[in-house]
Design a protein around this motif. Structure first.
Motif, PDB file in Angstrom:
ATOM      1  N   TYR A 142       0.832  -1.209   0.000  1.00  0.00           N
ATOM      2  CA  TYR A 142       0.000   0.000   0.000  1.00  0.00           C
ATOM      3  C   TYR A 142       0.864   1.256   0.000  1.00  0.00           C
ATOM      4  O   TYR A 142       0.623   2.196  -0.755  1.00  0.00           O
ATOM      5  CB  TYR A 142      -0.937  -0.031   1.218  1.00  0.00           C
ATOM      6  CG  TYR A 142      -1.680   1.246   1.461  1.00  0.00           C
ATOM      7  CD1 TYR A 142      -2.500   1.793   0.473  1.00  0.00           C
ATOM      8  CD2 TYR A 142      -1.571   1.918   2.672  1.00  0.00           C
ATOM      9  CE1 TYR A 142      -3.184   2.979   0.701  1.00  0.00           C
ATOM     10  CE2 TYR A 142      -2.259   3.095   2.901  1.00  0.00           C
ATOM     11  CZ  TYR A 142      -3.057   3.619   1.911  1.00  0.00           C
ATOM     12  OH  TYR A 142      -3.720   4.786   2.138  1.00  0.00           O
ATOM     13  N   ASP A 202     -12.882   7.040  -1.990  1.00  0.00           N
ATOM     14  CA  ASP A 202     -11.436   6.835  -1.878  1.00  0.00           C
ATOM     15  C   ASP A 202     -10.929   6.034  -3.073  1.00  0.00           C
ATOM     16  O   ASP A 202     -11.257   4.860  -3.237  1.00  0.00           O
ATOM     17  CB  ASP A 202     -11.133   6.107  -0.569  1.00  0.00           C
ATOM     18  CG  ASP A 202      -9.647   6.101  -0.258  1.00  0.00           C
ATOM     19  OD1 ASP A 202      -8.856   6.550  -1.111  1.00  0.00           O
ATOM     20  OD2 ASP A 202      -9.278   5.643   0.838  1.00  0.00           O
ATOM     21  N   ASN A 204      -7.626   5.643  -3.760  1.00  0.00           N
ATOM     22  CA  ASN A 204      -6.361   4.967  -3.427  1.00  0.00           C
ATOM     23  C   ASN A 204      -5.381   4.957  -4.605  1.00  0.00           C
ATOM     24  O   ASN A 204      -4.721   3.943  -4.867  1.00  0.00           O
ATOM     25  CB  ASN A 204      -6.619   3.534  -2.947  1.00  0.00           C
ATOM     26  CG  ASN A 204      -7.061   3.481  -1.500  1.00  0.00           C
ATOM     27  OD1 ASN A 204      -6.439   4.067  -0.637  1.00  0.00           O
ATOM     28  ND2 ASN A 204      -8.151   2.794  -1.236  1.00  0.00           N
ATOM     29  N   GLU A 264     -10.876  11.024  -2.586  1.00  0.00           N
ATOM     30  CA  GLU A 264      -9.596  10.885  -1.895  1.00  0.00           C
ATOM     31  C   GLU A 264      -8.563  10.247  -2.817  1.00  0.00           C
ATOM     32  O   GLU A 264      -8.816   9.207  -3.435  1.00  0.00           O
ATOM     33  CB  GLU A 264      -9.758  10.035  -0.637  1.00  0.00           C
ATOM     34  CG  GLU A 264      -8.465   9.970   0.169  1.00  0.00           C
ATOM     35  CD  GLU A 264      -8.697   9.559   1.606  1.00  0.00           C
ATOM     36  OE1 GLU A 264      -9.088  10.446   2.399  1.00  0.00           O
ATOM     37  OE2 GLU A 264      -8.530   8.373   1.924  1.00  0.00           O
ATOM     38  N   ASP A 302      -4.298  11.687   0.652  1.00  0.00           N
ATOM     39  CA  ASP A 302      -3.977  10.669   1.661  1.00  0.00           C
ATOM     40  C   ASP A 302      -2.534  10.180   1.453  1.00  0.00           C
ATOM     41  O   ASP A 302      -1.605  10.695   2.084  1.00  0.00           O
ATOM     42  CB  ASP A 302      -5.002   9.528   1.567  1.00  0.00           C
ATOM     43  CG  ASP A 302      -4.837   8.473   2.645  1.00  0.00           C
ATOM     44  OD1 ASP A 302      -3.975   8.642   3.523  1.00  0.00           O
ATOM     45  OD2 ASP A 302      -5.579   7.465   2.619  1.00  0.00           O
ATOM     46  N   GLU A 303      -2.332   9.255   0.520  1.00  0.00           N
ATOM     47  CA  GLU A 303      -1.013   8.624   0.373  1.00  0.00           C
ATOM     48  C   GLU A 303       0.101   9.637   0.082  1.00  0.00           C
ATOM     49  O   GLU A 303       1.264   9.402   0.438  1.00  0.00           O
ATOM     50  CB  GLU A 303      -1.039   7.576  -0.754  1.00  0.00           C
ATOM     51  CG  GLU A 303      -1.818   6.300  -0.426  1.00  0.00           C
ATOM     52  CD  GLU A 303      -3.270   6.355  -0.885  1.00  0.00           C
ATOM     53  OE1 GLU A 303      -3.914   7.431  -0.746  1.00  0.00           O
ATOM     54  OE2 GLU A 303      -3.770   5.332  -1.382  1.00  0.00           O
ATOM     55  N   LYS A 354      -2.299   9.880   8.137  1.00  0.00           N
ATOM     56  CA  LYS A 354      -2.003   8.536   8.628  1.00  0.00           C
ATOM     57  C   LYS A 354      -0.750   8.627   9.489  1.00  0.00           C
ATOM     58  O   LYS A 354       0.335   8.958   8.994  1.00  0.00           O
ATOM     59  CB  LYS A 354      -1.805   7.554   7.470  1.00  0.00           C
ATOM     60  CG  LYS A 354      -3.134   7.095   6.865  1.00  0.00           C
ATOM     61  CD  LYS A 354      -2.989   5.770   6.149  1.00  0.00           C
ATOM     62  CE  LYS A 354      -4.346   5.189   5.773  1.00  0.00           C
ATOM     63  NZ  LYS A 354      -4.996   5.874   4.653  1.00  0.00           N
TER      64      LYS A 354
HETATM   65 MG    MG Z   1      -7.416   6.667   1.733  1.00  0.00          MG
END
Ligand code: MG
Length: 372
Positions: free
Chosen positions: A57, A194, A196, A219, A242-243, A266
């Motif tokens: 991930y 999301d 990703n 997201e 996010d990432e 995160k």
């Molecule tokens: Mg996410």
């Protein structure tokens, strides 16, 4: 107060159901968790957990955490764990980068600091609130009807926030999913779509423009910050990052250049609470809402996220995330606040407020001891 020992445990945390990430780039059924105990010369010990979401991930994995702690151990032993920013600088000097390996050391030190001052970590980060923090469900991709049924099952459990996974080369299906789910949205419900990183710029543009009238938030609709910046120019839908939010410099760039409207913080990825709270402050300063997660893991990781989420101004907070209910094992039975009625509430227990049952962790994989 001095750090006298650092003990490291590895534990596999099996998932109740195998997990597929958006875009089909990985499938796994167990998380590789690292638990860390830091002892001091004053009889106070701190606990922490670091559990990446599988190995593919993010550029973070369990063996890397344990190797990072081995590299940093000698510079940490003998230091005062309450001096969080001195600990932070010592780690950054000894091992540049590798933020995800530093997070459990940082958390164990915060746990010690809380126990030494008789305050929960949330109070040390700015002050906890008595109201619970909404926990977002995680809705995996399926047919529109399957996804709505899953959201309904979480609504019945009290959830008001949902992280809905989309993203793939079938843009028509994503558009259909989003329209169906939005037609079922309840008032005041928080839904993030999301991606990703699964979309190319073209796919992001197609889907986000097709549903622009709905005003929904996407997201991480592209791989990198450069991609998000490009997608931003061709879409008017709100974006959550996010990432691609890793460092404080990333947060500053996103805020300054208006690349996203929501931070997905995160804590494992950004290197711990000491660094995450600065990103929180950038969010507050720039009108950016926040979604706070550990990354994955047990009740220890969930509580770390809940402590920080409690200190986000309520109008800026989207939700936190709880992974523990996805696991087939409870590493701390009877310990710590749990997700109830779709919310998690931090109590007044000093420090992190939860510790694992050591008998469930097995033998340590490493132990580093201070020799004065
Ligand atoms: Mg996410």
């Amino acid at each position: 107060m001095r750090i006298t020992a650092i003990t490291v445990y590895q534990k596999d945390l099996p998932l109740k159901n195998p997990y597929w990430l958006s875009g089909g780039r990985l499938r796994f059924d167990v998380l590789d968790a690292t638990f860390v105990k830091i002892d001091t010369d004053q009889g106070i010990s701190g606990w922490a957990e670091a559990t990446p979401w599988g190995h593919t991930y993010l550029p973070a994995h369990g063996p890397g955490i344990r190797a990072g702690i081995e590299t940093m151990a000698q510079t940490l032993l003998g230091r005062d764990p309450r001096q969080l920013e001195i600990i932070e600088r010592a780690m950054d000097t000894c091992l540049p980068g590798h933020l995800y390996a530093k997070q459990p050391v940082d958390l164990a030190c915060w746990d010690i600091y809380g126990k030494a001052t008789n305050l929960p970590i949330a109070d040390l980060l700015g002050g906890r609130r008595d109201s619970g923090t909404p926990v977002a469900s995680s809705i995996s991709t399926g047919t529109p009807a399957e996804m709505i049924a899953l959201i309904d099952s979480y609504r019945e459990q009290g959830y008001i926030a949902h992280s809905v996974k989309v993203g793939g080369s079938n843009t028509d299906l994503d558009i259909e999913r989003i329209r169906a789910i939005e037609s079922n949205r309840l008032p005041n419900e928080i839904i993030l779509y999301d991606v990703n990183r699964a979309w190319t710029r073209r796919e992001a543009s197609i889907v986000m423009n097709a549903v622009a009238d709905l005003g929904v938030t996407f997201e991480q609709p592209g791989e990198t910050l450069n991609d998000l910046e490009a997608i931003r120019k061709v879409s008017r839908s709100p974006i959550s990052v996010d990432e691609s939010l890793v460092t404080l410099a990333d947060a500053v760039r996103i805020a300054r250049d208006g690349i996203a409207d929501v931070f997905g913080i995160k804590i494992n990825r950004v290197g711990g609470l000491t660094k995450a709270r600065r990103i929180r402050d950038i969010g507050h300063a720039f009108g950016i809402q926040m979604f706070v997660m550990a990354t994955g893991g047990s009740v220890l990781a969930d509580n770390e996220a809940a402590h920080l989420a409690q200190t986000v101004q309520p109008e800026f907070l989207q939700a936190c995330w709880s992974c523990q209910d996805m696991l087939d094992i409870d590493i701390a039975p009877g310990s710590g606040p749990r997700c109830t009625n779709g919310h998690i509430t931090i109590d007044r227990t000093p420090g992190l407020g939860v510790k694992p049952d050591e008998s469930l962790l097995g033998e340590p994989v490493a132990r580093y001891v201070y020799n004065a």
